[in-house]
Every structure is written in C-alpha cells, then in structure tokens.
Scaffold this active site. Structure first.
Site, mmCIF file in Angstrom:
data_model
loop_
_atom_site.group_PDB
_atom_site.id
_atom_site.type_symbol
_atom_site.label_atom_id
_atom_site.label_comp_id
_atom_site.label_asym_id
_atom_site.label_seq_id
_atom_site.Cartn_x
_atom_site.Cartn_y
_atom_site.Cartn_z
ATOM 1 N N CYS A 1 3.898 4.488 -16.931
ATOM 2 C CA CYS A 1 4.305 4.359 -15.539
ATOM 3 C C CYS A 1 3.740 3.049 -15.002
ATOM 4 O O CYS A 1 2.903 2.419 -15.648
ATOM 5 C CB CYS A 1 3.809 5.548 -14.713
ATOM 6 S SG CYS A 1 2.003 5.681 -14.591
ATOM 7 N N HIS B 1 -1.511 7.050 -5.866
ATOM 8 C CA HIS B 1 -2.498 6.302 -6.628
ATOM 9 C C HIS B 1 -2.102 4.840 -6.711
ATOM 10 O O HIS B 1 -0.932 4.491 -6.527
ATOM 11 C CB HIS B 1 -2.652 6.882 -8.042
ATOM 12 C CG HIS B 1 -1.370 6.929 -8.813
ATOM 13 N ND1 HIS B 1 -0.448 7.942 -8.669
ATOM 14 C CD2 HIS B 1 -0.849 6.094 -9.745
ATOM 15 C CE1 HIS B 1 0.576 7.735 -9.472
ATOM 16 N NE2 HIS B 1 0.365 6.617 -10.134
#
Length: 666
Positions: A185, A65
């Site tokens: 993250c 991603h």
C-alpha cells in the site's frame, strides 16, 4: 526508545463524529506526549494519505495512518467510539480507531510491530478484547502484545508464519494448489500486512498454500525464486508499483487493489484457480503502469493517462535542459546568427569564439532533436514497458519528419503504447513467446504506428501544431497577458505536479521551432515557476514566528531552489498548510506570468533560473516581474497565516518528508 502506545494515547470514550475530528482528537494526545511536533502539519499528512484511499476496514475498524516529518518516533493512538465513525468501510462506521504515525525515516523494528498490529486486526478475539476493555492501560497492553486477548496472541512479528523454504510435503500426498502473492500500500504500514494475513487465512480455509511477500515499510524478503517458479497462480494486491513484477510473467494472475486482498480474499483465490484451469496467463509484466486502486473505469483511465504522459515528460526533461542550455549559451557567445554556421566537423578554428559557439549550438541542437522521440518513446514505455520503446521512438521521429512537433510526439507515444498492448493480448503459441518482445512486437508495432502517423493522424496534427505556433507568434496585448496569467496559475497550482508539467511541456515544445510568441511563453513559465519557493523563503525571513523551525530551515534552501527554477522547493510548505500556501503561490505566479508577457520578455533557455538572465530579453523587467509576484505571494501567505488563532510555533527540527520528490522540470 518509548513504547509504541501507552495509556495516555488511549481514548475509550472517543466523542468525535467525523474522521477528521477523530484524527485530531487522537493526534492531540500524540502532541501532548511529545511524539508529534506540529499538529496541523501532521493532520495535513494524515488527510493527504486518507485522500489516496479510505482507511476504513470491514469489522468496524478505521486505521488512519501516514508517514510525516512531524513525527518524532513510531506511535499509535487508539480510540473507541460508541456511535461509530465513517471511515469509508463497505460495512459501515468504525468503532475501533487506530491512528498510526510513522516518522519519515521510521526504523524497521518499530515498523515491524506496526505491521504485526495490522495482522492482529484480522483476529476477532483481539478486536473483541479491545471492545470490552474498561481501562486505557489494558487496551494499550493488548495492542503492545503484553496481555492475551481471549485466545493467546502471538508475539509481534513482521513476516508470515509460513516460510517459502518450508520442507515439501511427502511424495505420497497430493500437491496442493500453490499461490504466491504480493501485498503493498502507499504507506506500507497497515493495509500491506492486513491483506497478507487475510490471504493466508483464506488459503488455509480453502486448502491452498499461500506465500505472501509483503512489500512494506519494514522492508521485504523476496519470495524464493524456486517457489515463484513452482507456483500455480499469482495474486497481486497492491496500490503502488510491485517491485520485480516481471518474476510473475506467464502465470495465472489476479491484479487488484490492496483492499480487495483484505475484504474478499476467498474470491481472489477462487478467481486465480479458475484462471489456472482455463490456462489463462498474464502478459509480460509492464513497468510504470498505474495500479488498480478500486476506482471506477473512468478514474482508472484518467490516472493511467496522467502517469503515461508524466513518464514521457520526466525522461524528456534532461534532454531539454542539456540541449536548451547549450543552444542558449551558443547564442550568448556567437549571436543569433550562429545557427547558420557551417558544421564544426568541417570548419573549426580553436582561437575563434564563434567556432566554440557553433560547437555548443550544434551539440545542443542534436540533444534537443531527441526531445520529441524521447517523449513519445517513454510515453509508450510507461504504457507497455520495453516493447513500447521501439514503436514509440519511431513514432516520435516521424512526428518530426511530418512537422507534427510536440503534439505529434504525444499522440505517437499513446498510439505506440496502445498498439503494443493490443499485440500482447493476442494468444501466442509458447514456442514463439521468446521472440515476441525482441522481434515480432517491435516489427509489427513500428509498421502500424508508421502507417498511422504518415497516412492517418499525422497531417491533422501537423496542421494543429502549425495553427498553435502561428497563434503564439501573433500573441499581443491583452491576449498575451491573459495567457501569461493562466500559465502562472498552472505552474504554481501543484508545484511540480501534472498541471505544472503540462504548462512547462507546452513552453518547451515551442522552443523546437522558436518564434517571438513561444519565447515569451517560455519566459513567463520559468518566471512564474520561480515564485513559490522564493515567496516561502522571503516569508520565513520576514515573519519567521508564523512558521515551524523545520519550515524556517527549509526556507533557507528555498532561496537557492527558487533562484534555480525548482518549483518543488515550496512543497514542504504546501504539504503542511495547503489551503494558505497554494492560493498565495498561485496569485503571485499569475502576477509574474502576466507581467512577463506584458513586458515582452523572451527566453531561449528552457531552464536555469537567474543563472540564464543574460540570455533573457528585457532582463531587468523580467527580474521586476519575478520580484512583484514574490512580494504578492509573500504578503498573502503572511496575511493568511496571521489570521490563524494560534501561530505555528512547533519545534520540529526534522527535514521535509523524504518522499517530496524534487525534479528539475520546475
């Protein structure tokens, strides 16, 4: 607004054998559906995210991603592999592949749905249903939440079910152990929310209350301050800096990477409970310290060291720019003897240009005098937060006192940070904790750093600094040309990154005690740093069909950025096509650096680009060196891009990624 995933974005027979091939196959579906405008640029962003940390998860899941300027709307593509693809998960290959694409400015609604998907990936009934799906539409409906997966799947939501302000249990019931946690993250899309879900489930199994603050792309809701105050322990599962980390100071804390929160939540809960039983609490929160990304000890220290040094350089640059430019202007107005003018506080004539030149010189000299103390102070700050500032500034000032210069400032900053960190690890009675950061730590650390700088490391560093200065003064001929080429390569390798900053800091450090050699180095560094954006601007003008519409627009801005010595103007081009752009930029930078040295060009200003050409020795030859390097880089990048089978003719009209940081430090 389109649906997040459709049947056309599902491949139930993904035949790719590598993660790069899998990403390409799924990304091609996004291009076909009009959700990605530049395939190669998007895949470069996916690869850059993958390089930060593997995206494979336990349970046969891969979730590549990224955020990208080449994405028009939040999109998800799903592939199912019969043989499995290695995404770096501890338990082996992944058979369920989710490619998540978010635009650089993704909206909160769709990002909330993406975060919800990340939570559902922790549900075995959900993943089991995807493994048994026979049609693309069925799989897409499961992912959207339109169809139940075995057991009912909750509607997409972004926040945990447990609310911090829930009603307290009855007084008669024993109070369970309470943990507050932060998950985050680098992209803030998947791992953030999967770690939250994993921790909450492990807490339920262990009979522990876990309240998670997800600091992700969909925004975040801060934990209630009272809940934090009442918490028995803290888990920080993160790969980026935790916002407001100081809230958790003085509590038992487990600090790990975000993947640890996904893969071993029960261990983390047990660890924080053990720390609480031992009475082990965290030191005051430190800002700017790199996070534990699960690398080995050597890698973690190398990452920390780089961040500490870059913190110091970043805070130093404004002093360099202000002081250096003022000094350069003073020399331009009053000549090089203006440094011998008397203090303007005692002698200033309003109608004389020399008085104004002296004013500029003396103000600039004061600003420039902060260079080494600020460098040292903020290196220590990057290591130990505010308690490191006092010993860091003291050590930097001492480096100037003993003529240890720029190198002395680097060492003083590292020493100050290390001393403060050591003091913070000492067990202190609670009654003294309030005065530690404002009295005890500054006092003790300043004494220790002063002792080390005066009596231990100061003289060797001063000798090394003098040797380096003398070497620069004696540079001539082939040696100077080789150094110029090397500095040019460094300036253009990472376009404003650590290696670029090292070369720039080396040049600026020489301006503290300028000589012919150090002025040549400064000229070569600035000239080389101007080449990459100028070359990209020229290339988009000469052969625009090789670039996307977004890159052609960025090329217009790159003219100004390059002329102003802002090397980061080339970042959008390098991010989209690093294998062609970076080598081309490095070749041109090496040519310019070498020619600048060969021509004997000098520069007293640490910044300014073409706007300080009147202050440059041999200005015409200097401009010739920049032009030569720009032409070399332009020719190479056009040649390399022209060798591609398919020109990059995407129609992206979005700007460069928002996180492409632009600084003034070239």
């Amino acid at each position: 607004m389109s649906e997040l995933i459709t049947a056309e974005l599902v491949d139930l027979d993904l035949s790719a054998e590598t993660k790069d091939a899998a990403a390409r196959a799924l990304a091609e579906r996004m291009v076909t559906s009009g959700r990605v405008t530049d395939l190669e640029g998007f895949l470069a962003d996916v690869a850059a995210r993958e390089a930060q940390m593997p995206t494979g998860l336990d349970g046969g899941i891969g979730i590549p991603h990224c955020r990208s300027a080449h994405v028009t709307e939040p999109t998800l593509a799903f592939g199912r592999s019969a043989s499995g693809i290695d995404f770096g998960a501890p338990d082996g290959p992944a058979d369920l592949i989710f490619l998540i694409a978010a635009p650089a400015g993704g909206d909160a609604d769709h990002l909330s749905i993406l975060s919800s998907l990340a939570r559902h990936l922790m549900d075995e009934s959900f993943t089991g249903a995807l493994r048994s799906a026979t049609e693309g539409e069925t799989a897409a409906a499961l992912i959207r939440g339109d169809e139940p997966a075995g057991e009912p799947v909750a509607e997409p939501v972004a926040e945990p079910a447990a609310e911090p302000d829930a009603e307290p249990a009855a007084e008669s019931a024993p109070t369970p152990f309470r943990i507050v946690a932060i998950t985050s993250c680098p992209t803030g899309i998947a791992h953030t929310y999967m770690a939250a879900e994993s921790l909450e489930k492990a807490g339920q199994a262990a009979g522990v209350e876990v309240f998670v603050e997800t600091q992700g792309s969909a925004g975040f809701k801060r934990l209630d301050p009272q809940l934090v105050a009442d918490a028995d322990g803290v888990i920080l599962a993160h790969d980026v800096e935790v916002r407001d980390k100081e809230r958790f100071a003085g509590k038992p804390t487990v600090d790990v990477g975000v993947k640890a929160g996904i893969n071993r939540p029960a261990e983390l809960i047990a660890e924080v409970r053990e720390k609480a039983e031992r009475g082990e609490v965290s030191a005051p929160a430190r800002a700017g310290v790199p996070m534990d990304r699960g690398a080995d000890a050597t890698d973690r220290f190398a990452t920390r060291l780089r961040k500490w040094l870059m913190t110091g350089v970043s805070y130093m640059v404004p002093f360099v720019a202000a002081g250096g430019l003022l000094i350069a202007l003073a020399f331009a107005i009053g000549g090089y003897t203006i440094n011998k003018a008397p203090s303007v506080a005692e002698h200033f004539i309003w109608t004389e240009s020399t008085s104004w030149a002296a004013l500029l010189f003396q103000i600039g000299s004061v600003a420039f005098g902060f260079l080494v103390p600020v460098l040292a102070g903020f290196i220590a700050y990057g290591m130990a937060d505010r308690p490191g500032l006092v010993p860091g500034f003291v050590g930097g000032a001492l480096a100037l006192t003993i003529n240890a210069g720029f190198l002395g400032g680097l060492i003083a900053g590292l020493l100050a940070g290390a001393v403060v960190l050591a003091i913070q690890r000492v067990s202190i009675p609670p009654v003294l904790r309030g005065i530690m950061p404002v009295v005890v730590i500054p006092l003790i650390s300043s004494v220790i750093v002063g002792f080390l700088m005066f009596l231990v490391v100061g003289k060797p560093i001063a000798a090394l600094q003098k040797g380096l200065t003398d070497w620069l003064s004696g540079l001539s001929g082939a040696n100077a040309i080789i150094l110029g080429a090397l500095l040019g390569l460094m300036m253009c390798f990472d376009l404003g990154g650590p290696l670029n900053k090292v070369a720039y800091a080396f040049a600026v450090g020489g301006l503290a005690n300028p000589n012919e050699g150090s002025l040549k180095v400064m000229a070569a560094v600035m000239a080389a740093g101007m080449v990459p954006p100028l070359a990209m601007a020229l290339a988009t003008t000469v052969r625009g069909r090789l670039f996307t519409k977004a890159e052609r627009e960025n090329g217009k801005a790159a003219w100004v950025l390059g002329a102003s010595f802002i090397t980061e103007g080339a970042i959008p081009f390098a991010a989209a096509d690093p294998l062609r752009v970076i080598p081309s930029a490095m070749a041109g930078g090496a040519v310019t650096g070498a020619l600048s040295m060969a021509f004997g060009c000098t520069l007293r200003a640490p910044h300014g680009g073409i706007f300080v050409v009147p202050l440059i020795g041999q200005p015409l030859l200097y401009l010739l060196a920049i032009a030569a390097g720009t032409v070399v880089s332009t020719a190479l990048v056009i040649l390399l891009k022209g060798l591609r089978k398919t020109p990059a003719t995407g129609s992206a009209d979005t700007p460069a990624p928002e996180d492409a940081e632009v600084t003034v430090a070239a």
